[in-house]
Design an enzyme around this catalytic site. Sequence first.
Site, PDB file in Angstrom:
ATOM      1  N   HIS A  52      31.285  35.514  47.730  1.00  0.00           N
ATOM      2  CA  HIS A  52      29.919  35.323  47.217  1.00  0.00           C
ATOM      3  C   HIS A  52      28.978  35.974  48.215  1.00  0.00           C
ATOM      4  CE1 HIS A  52      30.772  32.300  44.040  1.00  0.00           C
ATOM      5  NE2 HIS A  52      31.753  31.912  44.842  1.00  0.00           N
ATOM      6  N   ASN A  55      37.540  34.640  35.948  1.00  0.00           N
ATOM      7  CA  ASN A  55      36.217  33.994  35.824  1.00  0.00           C
ATOM      8  C   ASN A  55      35.088  34.932  36.219  1.00  0.00           C
ATOM      9  OD1 ASN A  55      36.990  33.829  38.565  1.00  0.00           O
ATOM     10  ND2 ASN A  55      35.706  32.037  38.927  1.00  0.00           N
ATOM     11  N   HIS A  61      42.851  24.816  37.282  1.00  0.00           N
ATOM     12  CA  HIS A  61      41.890  24.298  38.265  1.00  0.00           C
ATOM     13  C   HIS A  61      41.864  22.787  38.039  1.00  0.00           C
ATOM     14  CE1 HIS A  61      38.262  24.401  40.918  1.00  0.00           C
ATOM     15  NE2 HIS A  61      38.188  23.187  40.383  1.00  0.00           N
ATOM     16  N   ASP A  85      43.003  32.142  46.955  1.00  0.00           N
ATOM     17  CA  ASP A  85      41.724  31.752  46.355  1.00  0.00           C
ATOM     18  C   ASP A  85      40.563  32.394  47.111  1.00  0.00           C
ATOM     19  OD1 ASP A  85      39.944  30.611  44.572  1.00  0.00           O
ATOM     20  OD2 ASP A  85      39.884  28.685  45.607  1.00  0.00           O
ATOM     21  N   ALA A 117      30.228  27.866  45.590  1.00  0.00           N
ATOM     22  CA  ALA A 117      31.512  27.430  46.147  1.00  0.00           C
ATOM     23  C   ALA A 117      32.444  28.621  46.286  1.00  0.00           C
ATOM     24  CB  ALA A 117      32.141  26.383  45.234  1.00  0.00           C
ATOM     25  N   HIS A 150      40.143  36.177  43.609  1.00  0.00           N
ATOM     26  CA  HIS A 150      38.950  36.594  42.862  1.00  0.00           C
ATOM     27  C   HIS A 150      38.528  37.963  43.369  1.00  0.00           C
ATOM     28  CE1 HIS A 150      38.439  32.546  41.161  1.00  0.00           C
ATOM     29  NE2 HIS A 150      38.919  32.149  42.334  1.00  0.00           N
ATOM     30  N   LEU A 151      38.604  38.963  42.499  1.00  0.00           N
ATOM     31  CA  LEU A 151      38.212  40.322  42.893  1.00  0.00           C
ATOM     32  C   LEU A 151      36.811  40.666  42.421  1.00  0.00           C
ATOM     33  CD1 LEU A 151      41.516  42.327  42.176  1.00  0.00           C
ATOM     34  CD2 LEU A 151      40.703  41.420  44.372  1.00  0.00           C
ATOM     35  N   ARG A 152      36.231  39.802  41.543  1.00  0.00           N
ATOM     36  CA  ARG A 152      34.905  40.084  40.963  1.00  0.00           C
ATOM     37  C   ARG A 152      34.931  41.428  40.229  1.00  0.00           C
ATOM     38  NH1 ARG A 152      34.541  34.787  41.803  1.00  0.00           N
ATOM     39  NH2 ARG A 152      33.713  34.185  43.827  1.00  0.00           N
ATOM     40  N   HIS A 175      45.389  25.990  44.056  1.00  0.00           N
ATOM     41  CA  HIS A 175      44.667  25.572  45.272  1.00  0.00           C
ATOM     42  C   HIS A 175      44.667  24.050  45.463  1.00  0.00           C
ATOM     43  CE1 HIS A 175      41.539  25.020  42.297  1.00  0.00           C
ATOM     44  NE2 HIS A 175      41.065  26.245  42.349  1.00  0.00           N
ATOM     45  N   LEU A 202      35.626  24.861  46.183  1.00  0.00           N
ATOM     46  CA  LEU A 202      36.155  23.855  45.259  1.00  0.00           C
ATOM     47  C   LEU A 202      37.627  24.128  44.985  1.00  0.00           C
ATOM     48  CD1 LEU A 202      33.141  23.590  42.805  1.00  0.00           C
ATOM     49  CD2 LEU A 202      33.987  21.803  44.362  1.00  0.00           C
ATOM     50  N   LYS A 229      44.412  30.972  32.471  1.00  0.00           N
ATOM     51  CA  LYS A 229      43.766  30.063  33.418  1.00  0.00           C
ATOM     52  C   LYS A 229      42.946  29.001  32.685  1.00  0.00           C
ATOM     53  CE  LYS A 229      42.502  28.562  37.426  1.00  0.00           C
ATOM     54  NZ  LYS A 229      41.870  29.206  38.562  1.00  0.00           N
ATOM     55  N   HIS A 281      46.653  34.024  43.575  1.00  0.00           N
ATOM     56  CA  HIS A 281      45.342  33.510  43.125  1.00  0.00           C
ATOM     57  C   HIS A 281      44.249  34.214  43.917  1.00  0.00           C
ATOM     58  CE1 HIS A 281      42.696  29.828  41.951  1.00  0.00           C
ATOM     59  NE2 HIS A 281      41.898  30.772  42.430  1.00  0.00           N
TER      60      HIS A 281
HETATM   61  C1  NCD Z   1      36.024  30.106  42.994  1.00  0.00           C
HETATM   62  C2  NCD Z   1      35.049  31.242  42.689  1.00  0.00           C
HETATM   63  O1  NCD Z   1      34.090  31.407  43.443  1.00  0.00           O
HETATM   64  O2  NCD Z   1      35.262  31.991  41.717  1.00  0.00           O
HETATM   65  N1  NCD Z   1      35.411  29.211  43.934  1.00  0.00           N
HETATM   66  C3  NCD Z   1      36.033  28.286  44.712  1.00  0.00           C
HETATM   67  O3  NCD Z   1      35.348  27.531  45.401  1.00  0.00           O
HETATM   68  N2  NCD Z   1      37.341  28.168  44.756  1.00  0.00           N
HETATM   69  C4  NCD Z   1      36.412  29.439  41.714  1.00  0.00           C
HETATM   70  C5  NCD Z   1      37.649  28.573  41.801  1.00  0.00           C
HETATM   71  O4  NCD Z   1      38.727  29.062  42.146  1.00  0.00           O
HETATM   72  O5  NCD Z   1      37.574  27.377  41.514  1.00  0.00           O
HETATM   73 ZN    ZN Z   2      39.908  30.464  42.599  1.00  0.00          ZN
HETATM   74 ZN    ZN Z   3      39.558  26.912  41.008  1.00  0.00          ZN
END
Ligand code: NCD
Ligand code: ZN
Ligand code: ZN
Length: 343
Positions: free
Chosen positions: A251, A41, A136, A247, A263, A15-17, A174, A219, A99, A13
């Site tokens: 940001h 996302n 989620h 996760d 978050a 996030h690479l953006r 998560h 989150l 997802k 899990h």
């Molecule tokens: C994640 C994100 O920033 O994309 N943020 C987080 O707080 N975990 C989204 C997610 O995994 O819920």
């Molecule tokens: Zn996530």
């Molecule tokens: Zn999530």
Amino acid sequence: MDTIEIIQPDDWHVHLRDGDHMRAVLAHTAARFGRAIVMPNLKLPVTSTEAAARYRDRILQVLPSGARFEPLMSLYLTDNTRPDEIRRARDAGFVHAVKYYPAGATTNSDSGVTDIVRCADTLEAMAEAGMPLLVHGEVTDPQVDVFDRERVFLERTLGALVQRLPRLRIVLEHITTAEAAAFVRAAPENVAATITAHHLLLNRNAIFQGGVRPHHYCLPVLKRERHRQALVEAAISGSPKFFLGTDSAPHARHTKENDCGCAGVYTAHAGIELYAEAFDAAGALDRLEGFASLHGADFYGLPRNTRRIVLERRPWSVPQEYAYGEHRLVPMRAGGDIGWAIA
Ligand code: NCD
Ligand code: ZN
Ligand code: ZN
């Protein structure tokens, strides 16, 4: 034990953006993990197999040369995802999961599912195709206390889903509560969970230590100490239902240190090292390999990695920030030490 050798871990899990942001963070993940499930996302969510193919190409293009890292793509489920799309995704071979974000639950979830009942046909197709559903797990009902939203999701939504689709493989992502760990443990073997390093290492006091700490806001939000302890217990239990998912959610600094901060905790810079700390603190380093390198691959039906890595007890200082495109990013433990390093 001051060194430990394990099969190379995977991150189930992350996030690479995209664009310059991805360029800034991908090297951290690729330096540690053999593979990662890449969350869909993006600002424009990855809702089709073609979009996932293009996103995968962009990732491969900015991989540091020599990196041996395989991005495992996921699709973003919406009310309008058709069963056909699932079959296309399966046939493509590079999409490994779908997802489910309840609409409005977290970052870039506005296009998420308004009511999972609307996705019944698509979920059937997923069960048929052997395509895992990643969840989620939080309700979005504003009447429900933020700290209870995961537990209430189990009661209102996930329990029924697991019963209705006994063949669908489900990963509760998560997890943050004792109730979620117990739910997964008691569920049939098609139900598993990922656990982040920050939820193993921190409780909710970290959000308020000496003042409000936006870089510890994610989150589902951090919970009480008894929940953290239950998560550690699950992670070190040796149960194949629990595996590593950082996760890591970057940001830009100014979007977290903000009137309405985003978050997400960034952990990719120490994506395996922080878990080594948590397992070491629990006296369970011998359980790290199963959690980090074996259980996830087995659940996804993928081969285990063959390369190995060595972790050693050697403190190193985390920078105050990293570059993040034209902005900066504050990593977990910024300005502090991490007790374990990759040899
Ligand atoms: C994640 C994100 O920033 O994309 N943020 C987080 O707080 N975990 C989204 C997610 O995994 O819920
Ligand atoms: Zn996530
Ligand atoms: Zn999530």
